[in-house]
Design a protein around this motif. Sequence first.
Motif, PDB file in Angstrom:
ATOM      1  N   LYS A  15     -13.039  -5.611 -28.363  1.00  0.00           N
ATOM      2  CA  LYS A  15     -13.664  -5.479 -29.675  1.00  0.00           C
ATOM      3  C   LYS A  15     -12.611  -5.290 -30.767  1.00  0.00           C
ATOM      4  N   LEU A  16     -11.608  -4.445 -30.493  1.00  0.00           N
ATOM      5  CA  LEU A  16     -10.570  -4.187 -31.485  1.00  0.00           C
ATOM      6  C   LEU A  16      -9.695  -5.421 -31.699  1.00  0.00           C
ATOM      7  N   THR A  17      -9.407  -6.172 -30.627  1.00  0.00           N
ATOM      8  CA  THR A  17      -8.603  -7.393 -30.745  1.00  0.00           C
ATOM      9  C   THR A  17      -9.292  -8.400 -31.649  1.00  0.00           C
ATOM     10  N   ALA A  18     -10.622  -8.574 -31.458  1.00  0.00           N
ATOM     11  CA  ALA A  18     -11.383  -9.491 -32.313  1.00  0.00           C
ATOM     12  C   ALA A  18     -11.346  -9.033 -33.771  1.00  0.00           C
ATOM     13  N   GLU A  19     -11.471  -7.731 -33.988  1.00  0.00           N
ATOM     14  CA  GLU A  19     -11.405  -7.197 -35.358  1.00  0.00           C
ATOM     15  C   GLU A  19     -10.017  -7.397 -35.954  1.00  0.00           C
ATOM     16  N   PHE A  20      -8.996  -7.169 -35.170  1.00  0.00           N
ATOM     17  CA  PHE A  20      -7.615  -7.336 -35.630  1.00  0.00           C
ATOM     18  C   PHE A  20      -7.338  -8.772 -36.049  1.00  0.00           C
TER      19      PHE A  20
ATOM     20  N   LEU B 182      -9.597 -21.540 -31.234  1.00  0.00           N
ATOM     21  CA  LEU B 182      -9.194 -20.560 -30.223  1.00  0.00           C
ATOM     22  C   LEU B 182      -7.813 -20.015 -30.554  1.00  0.00           C
ATOM     23  N   LEU B 183      -7.722 -18.697 -30.608  1.00  0.00           N
ATOM     24  CA  LEU B 183      -6.455 -18.007 -30.818  1.00  0.00           C
ATOM     25  C   LEU B 183      -6.073 -17.318 -29.519  1.00  0.00           C
ATOM     26  N   MET B 184      -4.937 -17.694 -28.978  1.00  0.00           N
ATOM     27  CA  MET B 184      -4.454 -17.074 -27.746  1.00  0.00           C
ATOM     28  C   MET B 184      -3.201 -16.267 -28.062  1.00  0.00           C
ATOM     29  N   GLY B 185      -2.996 -15.190 -27.353  1.00  0.00           N
ATOM     30  CA  GLY B 185      -1.790 -14.400 -27.548  1.00  0.00           C
ATOM     31  C   GLY B 185      -1.530 -13.528 -26.343  1.00  0.00           C
TER      32      GLY B 185
ATOM     33  N   TYR C 174       0.224 -17.574 -43.256  1.00  0.00           N
ATOM     34  CA  TYR C 174      -0.095 -18.621 -44.226  1.00  0.00           C
ATOM     35  C   TYR C 174      -1.279 -18.268 -45.127  1.00  0.00           C
ATOM     36  N   GLY C 175      -1.964 -17.154 -44.858  1.00  0.00           N
ATOM     37  CA  GLY C 175      -3.128 -16.798 -45.650  1.00  0.00           C
ATOM     38  C   GLY C 175      -4.325 -17.682 -45.365  1.00  0.00           C
ATOM     39  N   CYS C 176      -4.440 -18.194 -44.137  1.00  0.00           N
ATOM     40  CA  CYS C 176      -5.562 -19.059 -43.753  1.00  0.00           C
ATOM     41  C   CYS C 176      -6.676 -18.235 -43.119  1.00  0.00           C
ATOM     42  N   ASP C 177      -7.868 -18.780 -43.119  1.00  0.00           N
ATOM     43  CA  ASP C 177      -9.006 -18.126 -42.489  1.00  0.00           C
ATOM     44  C   ASP C 177      -8.890 -18.291 -40.967  1.00  0.00           C
ATOM     45  N   PRO C 178      -8.796 -17.185 -40.210  1.00  0.00           N
ATOM     46  CA  PRO C 178      -8.657 -17.311 -38.747  1.00  0.00           C
ATOM     47  C   PRO C 178      -9.843 -18.000 -38.086  1.00  0.00           C
ATOM     48  N   LYS C 179     -11.007 -17.992 -38.739  1.00  0.00           N
ATOM     49  CA  LYS C 179     -12.175 -18.647 -38.162  1.00  0.00           C
ATOM     50  C   LYS C 179     -12.082 -20.170 -38.232  1.00  0.00           C
ATOM     51  N   ASP C 180     -11.105 -20.688 -38.987  1.00  0.00           N
ATOM     52  CA  ASP C 180     -10.879 -22.132 -39.008  1.00  0.00           C
ATOM     53  C   ASP C 180     -10.189 -22.616 -37.739  1.00  0.00           C
ATOM     54  N   VAL C 181      -9.574 -21.677 -37.001  1.00  0.00           N
ATOM     55  CA  VAL C 181      -8.931 -22.005 -35.727  1.00  0.00           C
ATOM     56  C   VAL C 181      -9.940 -21.746 -34.621  1.00  0.00           C
TER      57      VAL C 181
ATOM     58  N   GLY D 160     -12.056 -16.032 -30.470  1.00  0.00           N
ATOM     59  CA  GLY D 160     -12.719 -17.096 -31.220  1.00  0.00           C
ATOM     60  C   GLY D 160     -14.168 -16.740 -31.463  1.00  0.00           C
ATOM     61  N   CYS D 161     -15.033 -17.750 -31.555  1.00  0.00           N
ATOM     62  CA  CYS D 161     -16.449 -17.483 -31.784  1.00  0.00           C
ATOM     63  C   CYS D 161     -17.084 -16.933 -30.510  1.00  0.00           C
ATOM     64  N   LYS D 162     -18.168 -16.214 -30.675  1.00  0.00           N
ATOM     65  CA  LYS D 162     -18.801 -15.501 -29.572  1.00  0.00           C
ATOM     66  C   LYS D 162     -19.256 -16.438 -28.450  1.00  0.00           C
ATOM     67  N   LYS D 163     -19.807 -17.614 -28.789  1.00  0.00           N
ATOM     68  CA  LYS D 163     -20.313 -18.531 -27.770  1.00  0.00           C
ATOM     69  C   LYS D 163     -19.194 -19.038 -26.862  1.00  0.00           C
ATOM     70  N   VAL D 164     -18.056 -19.363 -27.440  1.00  0.00           N
ATOM     71  CA  VAL D 164     -16.932 -19.852 -26.643  1.00  0.00           C
ATOM     72  C   VAL D 164     -16.394 -18.749 -25.740  1.00  0.00           C
ATOM     73  N   ILE D 165     -16.285 -17.536 -26.261  1.00  0.00           N
ATOM     74  CA  ILE D 165     -15.774 -16.421 -25.457  1.00  0.00           C
ATOM     75  C   ILE D 165     -16.733 -16.096 -24.319  1.00  0.00           C
ATOM     76  N   GLN D 166     -18.017 -16.172 -24.570  1.00  0.00           N
ATOM     77  CA  GLN D 166     -18.994 -15.960 -23.488  1.00  0.00           C
ATOM     78  C   GLN D 166     -18.841 -17.029 -22.414  1.00  0.00           C
ATOM     79  N   HIS D 167     -18.576 -18.263 -22.845  1.00  0.00           N
ATOM     80  CA  HIS D 167     -18.344 -19.348 -21.890  1.00  0.00           C
ATOM     81  C   HIS D 167     -17.121 -19.033 -21.021  1.00  0.00           C
ATOM     82  N   LEU D 168     -16.047 -18.509 -21.625  1.00  0.00           N
ATOM     83  CA  LEU D 168     -14.850 -18.153 -20.868  1.00  0.00           C
ATOM     84  C   LEU D 168     -15.113 -17.004 -19.907  1.00  0.00           C
ATOM     85  N   ARG D 169     -15.922 -16.053 -20.311  1.00  0.00           N
ATOM     86  CA  ARG D 169     -16.254 -14.946 -19.404  1.00  0.00           C
ATOM     87  C   ARG D 169     -16.959 -15.443 -18.143  1.00  0.00           C
TER      88      ARG D 169
END
Length: 525
Positions: free
Chosen positions: A195-200, A346-349, A337-344, A364-373
């Motif tokens: 939850k904190l990672t998504a908020e960050f 999937l963000l991996m790190g 770059y000051g871009c909206d992270p929701k435009d990407v 990323g978006c909730k649906k994709v993350i649920q798919h990965l789970r």
Amino acid sequence: MLRNGIKKLHPQNEVREECQASSFLIKKSLPQKEIGEEYEASSFLIKVTVYFSYFVLLVFGHLRDFLRRLGLEKNCIVRERNREGYVPLYQSFESFFTRNIYRRLCHVINNTICSTPGATVVVKERVSHDFNYTFEFTGNESECINLASFNYLGMAENNGKCADAVAKCLNENGVGICSTRHELGTLKIHQELEKLTAEFLGVEDSIIVGMGFATNTTSIPSIISKGSLILSDKLNHASIAFGCRLSGAKVTVFKHNDMKDLEKKIRASIVYGQPKTHRPWKKIILLVEGLYSMEGTIVNLPGLLALKKKYKCYLYIDEAHCIGAIGPRGRGVTDYYGCDPKDVDLLMGTFSKSFAGYGGYIAGCKKVIQHLRRNSHSFMYANGMSAPVAQQILTSMKILMGKDGTAEGSKRIRQLRRNTHYFRKKLKQKGFLIYGNEDAPVVPLMLYFMSKVPEFVTQLWKANVAAVGVGFPATPLLTARARFCISAAHTKDMLDKVIGAVESAGRLMMVDYSKKRKSQEEIIY
């Protein structure tokens, strides 16, 4: 979802018709941002002499192999016993480079770090008398300034807030999880960290994985498969390349950080479609890194986003080395770059650099993350992340976000930026050829000659500086280098000492190749 919602999210047929109707000329209006990269080309003489040095090494390598076969030279190669009739597991020719070149040059790189990887480390010396087949410790130890660890924010400490929180978590939860996340391996701290990672990151949801390398190798095949196209940067990490191979998708490589070449390949791929059938691709995904750990370059995110939106591609960014390390708030390449992270998409790190833990995340978006789970092998079959490690990451992330009630996180970010700019400018002023972006805490210093790499690292080690030397096959044949990793834990006095040691070693070995030597005016820290 990336796999099932492709028809809605990727109207490739419309884009295909548009591309067929237009020319293949790349528009000059494609948004580009000057990202401060500097690539000074090596001279023709250097290229010729580097090739000649490898030729000499290869000739003597074959000569030594011949002498080994005659029994005139000791053969330390591992031999299989009692395997008559079997194909050898270890092919001699495949290990030629390692046996005859790498082992003879890598002895100084194999010293053992045996302390906390902070601003300084204790290095325990060991030597080899048989070209690095066996080692023995000399008993000598030295405290070195550490420019070899990815401790960008200086969080790898054995005292302070993180260490205290980890000790408390260890008493409460123990060390091992002993179960997968789908079974009994999910703790409250895992959910809190996700939850904190998504908020960050500024996205809807995230998933954490217990191994950084596996984050790419197991997640990429979960979102893309046969009949799809991956456009991968030429210098992407091995974990990305491995994940691409496992996916079964078609992989096309584009020139490093070259948006014109990428657009050319996207347009050609859409026009011609899949090989043989020429059907439209199921989906197209762009795979890049935020900060390239060998080059010190930062991805051209505005250019990528423009292409993504123009051609309806997906975008996957590996932020292993830039999360926590770049951007005003340390939130990676989108923050930089000051871009909206929701435009990407999937963000991996990974958590093994700035956060001083281990493992990685996909966000990323909730649906994709649920798919990965439900589909990621590292979530389904691997044990959950150790609770103390999750606590280390959680605490360091809260410090970075200011949730600990202090400004320590922003202070570390500013200190890292200041150290990076100062170190890069001083090395350029001394006449060294430095690659990468001026804001990148990974600083490659070009040596070119593989034989100079171990000697350069040795000279630094004698001056109590711990650095990393890198050559083929980790880099292209002509671009052997030393790599420095800057940390917020470094002080100006430490950096000045390192710069002095680098200057002495560089003059001794004549690796101050830059023709763009800066003026000797004072550089403000």
